[in-house]
Write a protein that holds these residues in place. Sequence first.
Motif, PDB file in Angstrom:
ATOM      1  N   ARG A 208      -2.518   6.990  16.558  1.00 26.88           N
ATOM      2  CA  ARG A 208      -3.814   7.639  16.360  1.00 26.88           C
ATOM      3  C   ARG A 208      -4.808   6.719  15.661  1.00 26.88           C
ATOM      4  O   ARG A 208      -4.435   5.854  14.862  1.00 26.88           O
ATOM      5  CB  ARG A 208      -3.648   8.922  15.535  1.00 26.88           C
ATOM      6  CG  ARG A 208      -2.816   9.990  16.210  1.00 26.88           C
ATOM      7  CD  ARG A 208      -2.529  11.137  15.265  1.00 26.88           C
ATOM      8  NE  ARG A 208      -3.728  11.876  14.929  1.00 26.88           N
ATOM      9  CZ  ARG A 208      -4.125  12.996  15.540  1.00 26.88           C
ATOM     10  NH1 ARG A 208      -3.410  13.461  16.547  1.00 26.88           N
ATOM     11  NH2 ARG A 208      -5.208  13.630  15.167  1.00 26.88           N
ATOM     12  N   THR A 209      -6.092   6.936  15.970  1.00 25.93           N
ATOM     13  CA  THR A 209      -7.147   6.184  15.307  1.00 25.93           C
ATOM     14  C   THR A 209      -8.428   7.009  15.326  1.00 25.93           C
ATOM     15  O   THR A 209      -8.605   7.887  16.168  1.00 25.93           O
ATOM     16  CB  THR A 209      -7.405   4.832  16.006  1.00 25.93           C
ATOM     17  OG1 THR A 209      -8.383   4.094  15.274  1.00 25.93           O
ATOM     18  CG2 THR A 209      -7.918   5.027  17.425  1.00 25.93           C
ATOM     19  N   GLY A 210      -9.300   6.750  14.377  1.00 23.23           N
ATOM     20  CA  GLY A 210     -10.630   7.336  14.387  1.00 23.23           C
ATOM     21  C   GLY A 210     -10.712   8.817  14.108  1.00 23.23           C
ATOM     22  O   GLY A 210     -11.755   9.428  14.306  1.00 23.23           O
ATOM     23  N   SER A 211      -9.622   9.459  13.667  1.00 19.57           N
ATOM     24  CA  SER A 211      -9.669  10.894  13.394  1.00 19.57           C
ATOM     25  C   SER A 211      -8.568  11.241  12.404  1.00 19.57           C
ATOM     26  O   SER A 211      -7.903  10.354  11.861  1.00 19.57           O
ATOM     27  CB  SER A 211      -9.493  11.696  14.688  1.00 19.57           C
ATOM     28  OG  SER A 211      -8.235  11.429  15.279  1.00 19.57           O
ATOM     29  N   HIS A 212      -8.389  12.527  12.184  1.00 14.89           N
ATOM     30  CA  HIS A 212      -7.351  13.003  11.271  1.00 14.89           C
ATOM     31  C   HIS A 212      -5.996  12.429  11.677  1.00 14.89           C
ATOM     32  O   HIS A 212      -5.597  12.500  12.832  1.00 14.89           O
ATOM     33  CB  HIS A 212      -7.317  14.529  11.317  1.00 14.89           C
ATOM     34  CG  HIS A 212      -6.239  15.142  10.494  1.00 14.89           C
ATOM     35  ND1 HIS A 212      -5.941  14.721   9.212  1.00 14.89           N
ATOM     36  CD2 HIS A 212      -5.384  16.157  10.767  1.00 14.89           C
ATOM     37  CE1 HIS A 212      -4.960  15.461   8.731  1.00 14.89           C
ATOM     38  NE2 HIS A 212      -4.593  16.331   9.656  1.00 14.89           N
ATOM     39  N   GLY A 213      -5.306  11.815  10.710  1.00 17.98           N
ATOM     40  CA  GLY A 213      -4.013  11.208  11.003  1.00 17.98           C
ATOM     41  C   GLY A 213      -4.109   9.792  11.531  1.00 17.98           C
ATOM     42  O   GLY A 213      -3.139   9.277  12.101  1.00 17.98           O
ATOM     43  N   ALA A 214      -5.238   9.142  11.352  1.00 20.83           N
ATOM     44  CA  ALA A 214      -5.411   7.771  11.845  1.00 20.83           C
ATOM     45  C   ALA A 214      -4.337   6.855  11.271  1.00 20.83           C
ATOM     46  O   ALA A 214      -3.994   6.938  10.092  1.00 20.83           O
ATOM     47  CB  ALA A 214      -6.793   7.253  11.469  1.00 20.83           C
ATOM     48  N   GLY A 215      -3.779   6.003  12.130  1.00 26.74           N
ATOM     49  CA  GLY A 215      -2.743   5.071  11.708  1.00 26.74           C
ATOM     50  C   GLY A 215      -1.343   5.618  11.814  1.00 26.74           C
ATOM     51  O   GLY A 215      -0.377   4.911  11.511  1.00 26.74           O
ATOM     52  N   THR A 216      -1.195   6.869  12.247  1.00 25.93           N
ATOM     53  CA  THR A 216       0.130   7.463  12.389  1.00 25.93           C
ATOM     54  C   THR A 216       0.526   7.551  13.857  1.00 25.93           C
ATOM     55  O   THR A 216      -0.305   7.417  14.760  1.00 25.93           O
ATOM     56  CB  THR A 216       0.183   8.880  11.780  1.00 25.93           C
ATOM     57  OG1 THR A 216      -0.688   9.747  12.521  1.00 25.93           O
ATOM     58  CG2 THR A 216      -0.242   8.848  10.324  1.00 25.93           C
TER      59      THR A 216
ATOM     60  N   ALA B 142       5.628   0.718  16.853  1.00 28.99           N
ATOM     61  CA  ALA B 142       5.346   1.420  15.599  1.00 28.99           C
ATOM     62  C   ALA B 142       4.947   0.460  14.487  1.00 28.99           C
ATOM     63  O   ALA B 142       4.023   0.733  13.717  1.00 28.99           O
ATOM     64  CB  ALA B 142       6.561   2.228  15.175  1.00 28.99           C
ATOM     65  N   ARG B 143       5.680  -0.652  14.363  1.00 25.73           N
ATOM     66  CA  ARG B 143       5.428  -1.631  13.288  1.00 25.73           C
ATOM     67  C   ARG B 143       5.329  -0.965  11.920  1.00 25.73           C
ATOM     68  O   ARG B 143       4.442  -1.265  11.117  1.00 25.73           O
ATOM     69  CB  ARG B 143       4.172  -2.454  13.584  1.00 25.73           C
ATOM     70  CG  ARG B 143       4.308  -3.367  14.781  1.00 25.73           C
ATOM     71  CD  ARG B 143       3.135  -4.305  14.933  1.00 25.73           C
ATOM     72  NE  ARG B 143       3.313  -5.197  16.065  1.00 25.73           N
ATOM     73  CZ  ARG B 143       3.985  -6.356  16.010  1.00 25.73           C
ATOM     74  NH1 ARG B 143       4.541  -6.729  14.873  1.00 25.73           N
ATOM     75  NH2 ARG B 143       4.095  -7.120  17.086  1.00 25.73           N
ATOM     76  N   GLY B 144       6.239  -0.028  11.677  1.00 27.97           N
ATOM     77  CA  GLY B 144       6.294   0.609  10.365  1.00 27.97           C
ATOM     78  C   GLY B 144       5.321   1.748  10.171  1.00 27.97           C
ATOM     79  O   GLY B 144       5.283   2.340   9.087  1.00 27.97           O
ATOM     80  N   ALA B 145       4.528   2.090  11.193  1.00 25.68           N
ATOM     81  CA  ALA B 145       3.573   3.195  11.047  1.00 25.68           C
ATOM     82  C   ALA B 145       4.319   4.511  10.853  1.00 25.68           C
ATOM     83  O   ALA B 145       5.327   4.760  11.515  1.00 25.68           O
ATOM     84  CB  ALA B 145       2.667   3.280  12.274  1.00 25.68           C
ATOM     85  N   PRO B 146       3.848   5.376   9.965  1.00 23.90           N
ATOM     86  CA  PRO B 146       4.515   6.672   9.760  1.00 23.90           C
ATOM     87  C   PRO B 146       4.218   7.621  10.908  1.00 23.90           C
ATOM     88  O   PRO B 146       3.269   7.426  11.675  1.00 23.90           O
ATOM     89  CB  PRO B 146       3.888   7.176   8.453  1.00 23.90           C
ATOM     90  CG  PRO B 146       2.533   6.538   8.422  1.00 23.90           C
ATOM     91  CD  PRO B 146       2.689   5.191   9.057  1.00 23.90           C
ATOM     92  N   LEU B 147       5.025   8.657  11.041  1.00 30.16           N
ATOM     93  CA  LEU B 147       4.768   9.707  12.007  1.00 30.16           C
ATOM     94  C   LEU B 147       3.713  10.662  11.455  1.00 30.16           C
ATOM     95  O   LEU B 147       3.600  10.851  10.240  1.00 30.16           O
ATOM     96  CB  LEU B 147       6.044  10.490  12.311  1.00 30.16           C
ATOM     97  CG  LEU B 147       7.230   9.721  12.908  1.00 30.16           C
ATOM     98  CD1 LEU B 147       8.390  10.683  13.168  1.00 30.16           C
ATOM     99  CD2 LEU B 147       6.840   9.001  14.182  1.00 30.16           C
ATOM    100  N   PHE B 148       2.954  11.264  12.344  1.00 28.13           N
ATOM    101  CA  PHE B 148       1.991  12.297  11.967  1.00 28.13           C
ATOM    102  C   PHE B 148       2.768  13.430  11.313  1.00 28.13           C
ATOM    103  O   PHE B 148       3.808  13.855  11.813  1.00 28.13           O
ATOM    104  CB  PHE B 148       1.267  12.769  13.222  1.00 28.13           C
ATOM    105  CG  PHE B 148       0.026  13.572  12.962  1.00 28.13           C
ATOM    106  CD1 PHE B 148      -0.821  13.284  11.903  1.00 28.13           C
ATOM    107  CD2 PHE B 148      -0.315  14.619  13.810  1.00 28.13           C
ATOM    108  CE1 PHE B 148      -1.976  14.014  11.677  1.00 28.13           C
ATOM    109  CE2 PHE B 148      -1.469  15.358  13.603  1.00 28.13           C
ATOM    110  CZ  PHE B 148      -2.299  15.055  12.537  1.00 28.13           C
ATOM    111  N   GLN B 149       2.269  13.946  10.179  1.00 30.67           N
ATOM    112  CA  GLN B 149       3.071  14.852   9.359  1.00 30.67           C
ATOM    113  C   GLN B 149       3.560  16.107  10.087  1.00 30.67           C
ATOM    114  O   GLN B 149       4.715  16.516   9.893  1.00 30.67           O
ATOM    115  CB  GLN B 149       2.294  15.244   8.101  1.00 30.67           C
ATOM    116  CG  GLN B 149       3.150  15.894   7.036  1.00 30.67           C
ATOM    117  CD  GLN B 149       4.321  15.010   6.595  1.00 30.67           C
ATOM    118  OE1 GLN B 149       4.162  13.823   6.352  1.00 30.67           O
ATOM    119  NE2 GLN B 149       5.515  15.593   6.525  1.00 30.67           N
ATOM    120  N   PRO B 150       2.754  16.763  10.930  1.00 29.30           N
ATOM    121  CA  PRO B 150       3.302  17.929  11.641  1.00 29.30           C
ATOM    122  C   PRO B 150       4.513  17.592  12.503  1.00 29.30           C
ATOM    123  O   PRO B 150       5.416  18.428  12.659  1.00 29.30           O
ATOM    124  CB  PRO B 150       2.122  18.398  12.504  1.00 29.30           C
ATOM    125  CG  PRO B 150       0.920  17.936  11.763  1.00 29.30           C
ATOM    126  CD  PRO B 150       1.313  16.606  11.181  1.00 29.30           C
TER     127      PRO B 150
END
Length: 314
Positions: free
Chosen positions: A33-41, A292-300
């Motif tokens: 994701r980018t540019g919105s809620h949860g960007a970077g996940t 992924a390169r270590g990016a976390p999952l979106f919390q939901p």
Amino acid sequence: MKQQPVSDATVVPRVGVAVFVINEKGHVLIGKRTGSHGAGTLALPGGHLELHESFFDCAAREVYEETGLILEPPQVSAQSELLSHSPRQKHALLRTQSPSQPVLASTASTPSPFDEDPPPQRSSILPTPLQFLTAQNSVRMKDHGEKGHGKHYVTIFMKASVKHDPASPQAQPQILEPTKCLGWCWAPVPYLLSAAHRQHQLQLLQLAAASEGRSFPVSIDKLLEAESLAQALQEADETSPVTSYGSPPILSGALGSNTRRSFSSSLSRFDGFQNVDTAEEALAWAEADDFARGAPLFQPLVNVIIDHPGLQIA
């Protein structure tokens, strides 16, 4: 004082629809994701439920708008739709099909695999019709560094196979909304489960540290990135020392001895997820990790996997 719109998820709960999209190998589609809620996940394709829109229509529309993929249609309509006195809205799907429209049951341009035997070139994985899985209530969702009480989302989780196309037997997602997603990757289900459990254990440790008046030296996403890098170094037979669970010594020292032991033991519970059976699965696992390169999952997504351990994703 500027009044916030009622559609703002910091004011009222909003409804999102997320879809476990399954390809011919049984892998699940994740995007960055980018540019919105949860960007970077890392998250599933999906979006907001529109007014008078069914879960099925929303899932098919959002997946198509984001990836260009067409989902296997549902086998039956929901009872709430069958009892409705108003006609179902299918976003003009009953008109002649155009390349800009998603496809549901009655508008499929090719016969459904449910109507005939699967083509010989298709894998042995049976097609999954679009269906409801579960709902997740996320009451205080905060992006990194976000202040306030956070956002409130009710996420509807659906799943479906990509509809088979004889001209393109391997599903290829497109980046159709680059301002919202940087890319797509097919991830093995065990990879997704492992990532969710690893992230959840870090979050529990973060809460435990906070209750003792301590804090992590870096954010969880940085810890995940460091762990991913350390694992890559181990696999490449680097000589740099790392801990038994793959975190660089500087982080393990900063976390404290009790945290190190808890982190190590919690991750060891999920080592079995990485026992892939074939070279092809091992490659898919490595590709997902590289994406992924270590990016976390979106919390939901983490929440639904942790709260529903028996969830049949694929």
